[in-house]
Design a protein around this motif. Structure first.
Motif, PDB file in Angstrom:
ATOM      1  N   PRO A 186       3.526 -15.802   6.883  1.00 37.78           N
ATOM      2  CA  PRO A 186       3.779 -15.147   8.166  1.00 37.78           C
ATOM      3  C   PRO A 186       4.378 -13.746   8.070  1.00 37.78           C
ATOM      4  O   PRO A 186       3.981 -12.849   8.817  1.00 37.78           O
ATOM      5  CB  PRO A 186       4.748 -16.117   8.855  1.00 37.78           C
ATOM      6  CG  PRO A 186       4.369 -17.459   8.309  1.00 37.78           C
ATOM      7  CD  PRO A 186       4.021 -17.189   6.869  1.00 37.78           C
ATOM      8  N   GLU A 187       5.322 -13.548   7.127  1.00 38.64           N
ATOM      9  CA  GLU A 187       5.909 -12.214   7.001  1.00 38.64           C
ATOM     10  C   GLU A 187       4.853 -11.173   6.633  1.00 38.64           C
ATOM     11  O   GLU A 187       4.879 -10.038   7.125  1.00 38.64           O
ATOM     12  CB  GLU A 187       7.009 -12.227   5.924  1.00 38.64           C
ATOM     13  CG  GLU A 187       8.201 -13.088   6.282  1.00 38.64           C
ATOM     14  CD  GLU A 187       8.077 -14.509   5.756  1.00 38.64           C
ATOM     15  OE1 GLU A 187       9.101 -15.036   5.290  1.00 38.64           O
ATOM     16  OE2 GLU A 187       6.975 -15.087   5.802  1.00 38.64           O
ATOM     17  N   TYR A 188       3.929 -11.553   5.770  1.00 31.69           N
ATOM     18  CA  TYR A 188       2.859 -10.644   5.373  1.00 31.69           C
ATOM     19  C   TYR A 188       1.887 -10.418   6.527  1.00 31.69           C
ATOM     20  O   TYR A 188       1.408  -9.297   6.754  1.00 31.69           O
ATOM     21  CB  TYR A 188       2.099 -11.199   4.171  1.00 31.69           C
ATOM     22  CG  TYR A 188       2.915 -11.388   2.911  1.00 31.69           C
ATOM     23  CD1 TYR A 188       4.202 -10.865   2.796  1.00 31.69           C
ATOM     24  CD2 TYR A 188       2.397 -12.099   1.832  1.00 31.69           C
ATOM     25  CE1 TYR A 188       4.937 -11.037   1.631  1.00 31.69           C
ATOM     26  CE2 TYR A 188       3.128 -12.278   0.657  1.00 31.69           C
ATOM     27  CZ  TYR A 188       4.396 -11.758   0.572  1.00 31.69           C
ATOM     28  OH  TYR A 188       5.120 -11.935  -0.572  1.00 31.69           O
ATOM     29  N   LEU A 189       1.589 -11.495   7.253  1.00 31.60           N
ATOM     30  CA  LEU A 189       0.685 -11.374   8.401  1.00 31.60           C
ATOM     31  C   LEU A 189       1.229 -10.392   9.425  1.00 31.60           C
ATOM     32  O   LEU A 189       0.510  -9.507   9.912  1.00 31.60           O
ATOM     33  CB  LEU A 189       0.491 -12.741   9.062  1.00 31.60           C
ATOM     34  CG  LEU A 189      -0.389 -13.747   8.339  1.00 31.60           C
ATOM     35  CD1 LEU A 189      -0.224 -15.130   8.967  1.00 31.60           C
ATOM     36  CD2 LEU A 189      -1.843 -13.318   8.389  1.00 31.60           C
ATOM     37  N   LEU A 190       2.507 -10.556   9.770  1.00 38.37           N
ATOM     38  CA  LEU A 190       3.100  -9.696  10.784  1.00 38.37           C
ATOM     39  C   LEU A 190       3.121  -8.243  10.323  1.00 38.37           C
ATOM     40  O   LEU A 190       2.877  -7.320  11.116  1.00 38.37           O
ATOM     41  CB  LEU A 190       4.515 -10.168  11.112  1.00 38.37           C
ATOM     42  CG  LEU A 190       4.608 -11.556  11.761  1.00 38.37           C
ATOM     43  CD1 LEU A 190       6.061 -11.916  12.036  1.00 38.37           C
ATOM     44  CD2 LEU A 190       3.794 -11.616  13.041  1.00 38.37           C
ATOM     45  N   ARG A 191       3.410  -8.033   9.054  1.00 42.23           N
ATOM     46  CA  ARG A 191       3.422  -6.663   8.537  1.00 42.23           C
ATOM     47  C   ARG A 191       2.015  -6.054   8.605  1.00 42.23           C
ATOM     48  O   ARG A 191       1.853  -4.877   8.926  1.00 42.23           O
ATOM     49  CB  ARG A 191       3.946  -6.640   7.106  1.00 42.23           C
ATOM     50  CG  ARG A 191       4.117  -5.234   6.538  1.00 42.23           C
ATOM     51  CD  ARG A 191       5.015  -5.227   5.323  1.00 42.23           C
ATOM     52  NE  ARG A 191       5.169  -3.882   4.790  1.00 42.23           N
ATOM     53  CZ  ARG A 191       5.969  -2.961   5.284  1.00 42.23           C
ATOM     54  NH1 ARG A 191       6.707  -3.240   6.359  1.00 42.23           N
ATOM     55  NH2 ARG A 191       6.056  -1.772   4.739  1.00 42.23           N
ATOM     56  N   MET A 192       1.012  -6.851   8.306  1.00 35.27           N
ATOM     57  CA  MET A 192      -0.359  -6.375   8.372  1.00 35.27           C
ATOM     58  C   MET A 192      -0.763  -6.082   9.821  1.00 35.27           C
ATOM     59  O   MET A 192      -1.340  -5.037  10.122  1.00 35.27           O
ATOM     60  CB  MET A 192      -1.298  -7.418   7.768  1.00 35.27           C
ATOM     61  CG  MET A 192      -2.767  -7.024   7.769  1.00 35.27           C
ATOM     62  SD  MET A 192      -3.815  -8.230   6.901  1.00 35.27           S
ATOM     63  CE  MET A 192      -3.686  -9.637   8.022  1.00 35.27           C
TER      64      MET A 192
ATOM     65  N   LEU B 299       2.745  -4.495   1.179  1.00 36.45           N
ATOM     66  CA  LEU B 299       2.757  -5.769   1.883  1.00 36.45           C
ATOM     67  C   LEU B 299       4.157  -6.377   1.846  1.00 36.45           C
ATOM     68  O   LEU B 299       4.587  -7.049   2.783  1.00 36.45           O
ATOM     69  CB  LEU B 299       1.740  -6.720   1.244  1.00 36.45           C
ATOM     70  CG  LEU B 299       1.426  -8.021   1.971  1.00 36.45           C
ATOM     71  CD1 LEU B 299       0.855  -7.750   3.359  1.00 36.45           C
ATOM     72  CD2 LEU B 299       0.450  -8.871   1.152  1.00 36.45           C
ATOM     73  N   ALA B 300       4.866  -6.134   0.750  1.00 37.31           N
ATOM     74  CA  ALA B 300       6.257  -6.552   0.571  1.00 37.31           C
ATOM     75  C   ALA B 300       6.789  -5.798  -0.636  1.00 37.31           C
ATOM     76  O   ALA B 300       6.060  -5.036  -1.275  1.00 37.31           O
ATOM     77  CB  ALA B 300       6.350  -8.061   0.360  1.00 37.31           C
ATOM     78  N   ASN B 301       8.042  -5.981  -0.944  1.00 38.14           N
ATOM     79  CA  ASN B 301       8.611  -5.321  -2.115  1.00 38.14           C
ATOM     80  C   ASN B 301       7.861  -5.769  -3.369  1.00 38.14           C
ATOM     81  O   ASN B 301       7.787  -6.955  -3.680  1.00 38.14           O
ATOM     82  CB  ASN B 301      10.095  -5.673  -2.260  1.00 38.14           C
ATOM     83  CG  ASN B 301      10.935  -5.039  -1.170  1.00 38.14           C
ATOM     84  OD1 ASN B 301      10.562  -4.005  -0.628  1.00 38.14           O
ATOM     85  ND2 ASN B 301      12.064  -5.662  -0.849  1.00 38.14           N
ATOM     86  N   GLY B 302       7.270  -4.807  -4.081  1.00 36.06           N
ATOM     87  CA  GLY B 302       6.537  -5.108  -5.295  1.00 36.06           C
ATOM     88  C   GLY B 302       5.111  -5.545  -5.080  1.00 36.06           C
ATOM     89  O   GLY B 302       4.400  -5.830  -6.040  1.00 36.06           O
ATOM     90  N   LEU B 303       4.665  -5.597  -3.839  1.00 32.80           N
ATOM     91  CA  LEU B 303       3.287  -5.986  -3.529  1.00 32.80           C
ATOM     92  C   LEU B 303       2.582  -4.820  -2.833  1.00 32.80           C
ATOM     93  O   LEU B 303       2.551  -4.744  -1.608  1.00 32.80           O
ATOM     94  CB  LEU B 303       3.254  -7.233  -2.635  1.00 32.80           C
ATOM     95  CG  LEU B 303       3.805  -8.527  -3.229  1.00 32.80           C
ATOM     96  CD1 LEU B 303       3.700  -9.654  -2.222  1.00 32.80           C
ATOM     97  CD2 LEU B 303       3.083  -8.898  -4.514  1.00 32.80           C
ATOM     98  N   ARG B 304       2.065  -3.929  -3.623  1.00 34.07           N
ATOM     99  CA  ARG B 304       1.378  -2.753  -3.069  1.00 34.07           C
ATOM    100  C   ARG B 304      -0.125  -2.979  -3.098  1.00 34.07           C
ATOM    101  O   ARG B 304      -0.705  -3.313  -4.136  1.00 34.07           O
ATOM    102  CB  ARG B 304       1.741  -1.499  -3.854  1.00 34.07           C
ATOM    103  CG  ARG B 304       0.881  -0.283  -3.511  1.00 34.07           C
ATOM    104  CD  ARG B 304       1.561   1.017  -3.860  1.00 34.07           C
ATOM    105  NE  ARG B 304       2.651   1.298  -2.927  1.00 34.07           N
ATOM    106  CZ  ARG B 304       3.209   2.515  -2.771  1.00 34.07           C
ATOM    107  NH1 ARG B 304       2.765   3.541  -3.478  1.00 34.07           N
ATOM    108  NH2 ARG B 304       4.191   2.697  -1.910  1.00 34.07           N
TER     109      ARG B 304
END
Length: 504
Positions: free
Chosen positions: A88-94, A375-380
């Motif tokens: 969900p955190e990734y979805l919302l950021r996207m 997408l998150a810290n360390g996930l570019r």
């Protein structure tokens, strides 16, 4: 024989090319330069595609183990490495970063493909100024309805169609419901948005409705979806040629229908009025007019068709749910309003649960990064990467929905309408429930879709009871859309006496 003699060398040439290319692809490290996001190996995707594994089965066996641990995964799709997200955190950021993770779609991803030919550039897949222009024309015309009389009549007619088909008998105990529901869904779409009667409720051989079936039957399969370069070889593949023919016929009949009906504004502005006016004023090109007309016609009926099929299946299997629904709708007057429908908690909970367990669009990869995206810290995610989501994965994750996540339990949404509505909104805001996408690109027709499902369930429940056909073997559709495949149910007329007895 001449055609075969021409095709065989081409097929052999293609086979040699694939044999030469595959080792190179297999040697590629799919996770190189992609931070810590894992990948489903290319050969696994190829193997499952050749075996005809459905999207849902591929998710359960290949994607879910990785997504449950990492929340994102690289997977081969449409001839490239793409990122699929369920955390969900990734979805919302996207979803929130529309300016960087932009909507794309088939027309941009595979411009020579069948889906690009079918949908063109439309409100669902466009971005930036183009989307703003489409939205200004279309969104005001597909909001939540207030007048539901026509919808109620067509839904009651569908109930009669189920009972008539059941009475006439067939080779199986039950009725195959999907073709009948498609006729209903297209008829509702035509009257509500095209301001015209398509005529498919009374005519099972209606040309326009039949052309929709032909498109769905002939649209390219998984192998073409994973390796779209094959679509350039239409002279080799008969199915590709059939798909092109079906799409052209559908477009021709749809435009012809609209032109022949000549819809005129009579005080109730509908979608077609706005589309035609935008074309006349050059706010939409002919290409964009047709692209949106086709996309909205397909999406405007198919999502309702899939959701209703799933709902009828679960209600037929779980008779206790059917009984509770009867009690819930017993407070409605014969002719009811949207406001009265929206007060029914169990009806709302059943629809929410259907959309959770059977999201009509279970997976969609139609966004592309315009720049490097964190997408998150360390996930570019590198620029130019296509991204998407798997709603079934989010909706059935025990971390968000408990141990019973894969069970149909309407009461998880609450016992009163405020609880149901609050959980509906909260789950969307948290990224746990995304049947309608989210944020600025949330489906503008979601309000209408929810009312449509409520009305049709009320009308069918008032006229019929139903159970699962004992000879039907449950299976799900194999594409990215999700619903029971070729579902069969046994319908029984519900007399007024039996209705009252059930309520008591």
């Amino acid at each position: 024989m001449v055609t075969l003699s021409i095709q065989l060398p081409l097929i052999l040439l293609m086979s040699k090319a694939i044999i030469l290319i595959l080792p190179l692809l297999l040697l590629l490290n799919p996770t190189s330069k992609r931070s810590s996001i894992p990948a489903v190996p290319f050969w696994v995707s190829l193997y499952d595609t050749c075996r005809g594994v459905s999207r849902l089965q591929f998710y359960k066996t290949r994607l879910q183990p990785l997504l449950d641990r990492h929340g994102a995964v690289y997977v081969w799709n449409a001839g490239r490495w793409t990122v699929l997200v369920t955390k969900p955190e990734y979805l919302l950021r996207m979803f929130r970063n529309e300016t960087v993770v932009a909507k794309g779609g088939f027309y941009r991803k595979v411009p020579w493909g069948s889906f690009a030919m079918l949908f063109g550039e439309n409100i669902i897949d466009s971005h930036g100024a183009t989307w703003d222009r489409f939205a200004s024309v279309i969104r005001p015309a597909i909001q939540k309805p207030t007048d539901i009389e026509s919808l109620r009549e067509r839904s009651s007619q569908l109930a009669d169609l189920f009972l008539t088909t059941q009475k006439n008998g067939s080779l199986t105990p039950g009725v195959t419901i999907d073709p009948l529901i498609q006729r209903w869904a297209i008829a509702v779409y035509g009257e509500t948005f095209l301001d015209s009667e398509i005529g498919c409720m009374d005519d099972p051989a209606n040309p326009l409705e039949s052309s929709v079936t032909a498109v769905k039957s002939n649209i390219v399969g998984p192998l073409f979806a994973e390796f779209p370069f094959l679509e350039k070889l239409s002279f080799v593949f008969p199915r590709r040629r059939r798909a092109i023919t079906a799409i052209k016929r559908f477009e021709h009949l749809l435009v012809k229908h609209v032109d022949s009906q000549a819809p005129t504004f009579n005080g109730k502005e509908k979608l077609i009025h706005r589309l035609l006016r935008a074309r006349e004023r050059s706010e939409l090109t002919e290409f964009h007019y047709r692209s949106n007309l086709k996309m909205l016609t397909i999406a405007g009926h198919e999502n309702a068709q899939l959701a209703l099929t799933s709902a009828l299946w679960e209600i037929g299997v779980q008779q206790s749910v059917q009984e509770e629904l009867l009690k819930d709708i017993s407070t409605l007057p014969k002719t009811y309003t949207v406001r009265e429908l929206d007060r029914l908690p169990y009806l709302a909970a059943v629809i929410c649960e259907v959309l959770r367990l059977y999201p009509p669009i279970s997976q969609l990869i139609n966004r592309v990064t315009l720049d490097d995206f964190d997408l998150a810290n360390g996930l570019r995610i590198p620029a130019g990467t296509w991204m998407g989501w798997n709603s079934y994965g989010v909706h059935t994750n025990p971390e968000y929905w408990g141990k019973s996540a894969k069970e149909f339990q309407p009461l998880r949404w609450g016992n009163d309408i405020n609880s149901v509505n609050n959980l509906f909104r909260l789950s969307q805001a948290k990224g746990h429930f995304i049947p309608f996408n989210a944020y600025s690109r949330r489906c503008p027709g979601s309000g209408f879709a929810l009312v449509q499902l409520k009305v049709v369930l009320v009308e069918i429940l008032r006229k019929a009871s139903w159970t699962a056909d004992p000879t039907y073997h449950f299976s799900l559709t194999s594409r990215s859309v999700l619903a029971p495949r070729n579902c069969r149910l046994v319908f029984t007329p519900r007399s007024e006496e039996s209705y009252i007895h059930t309520l008591s």
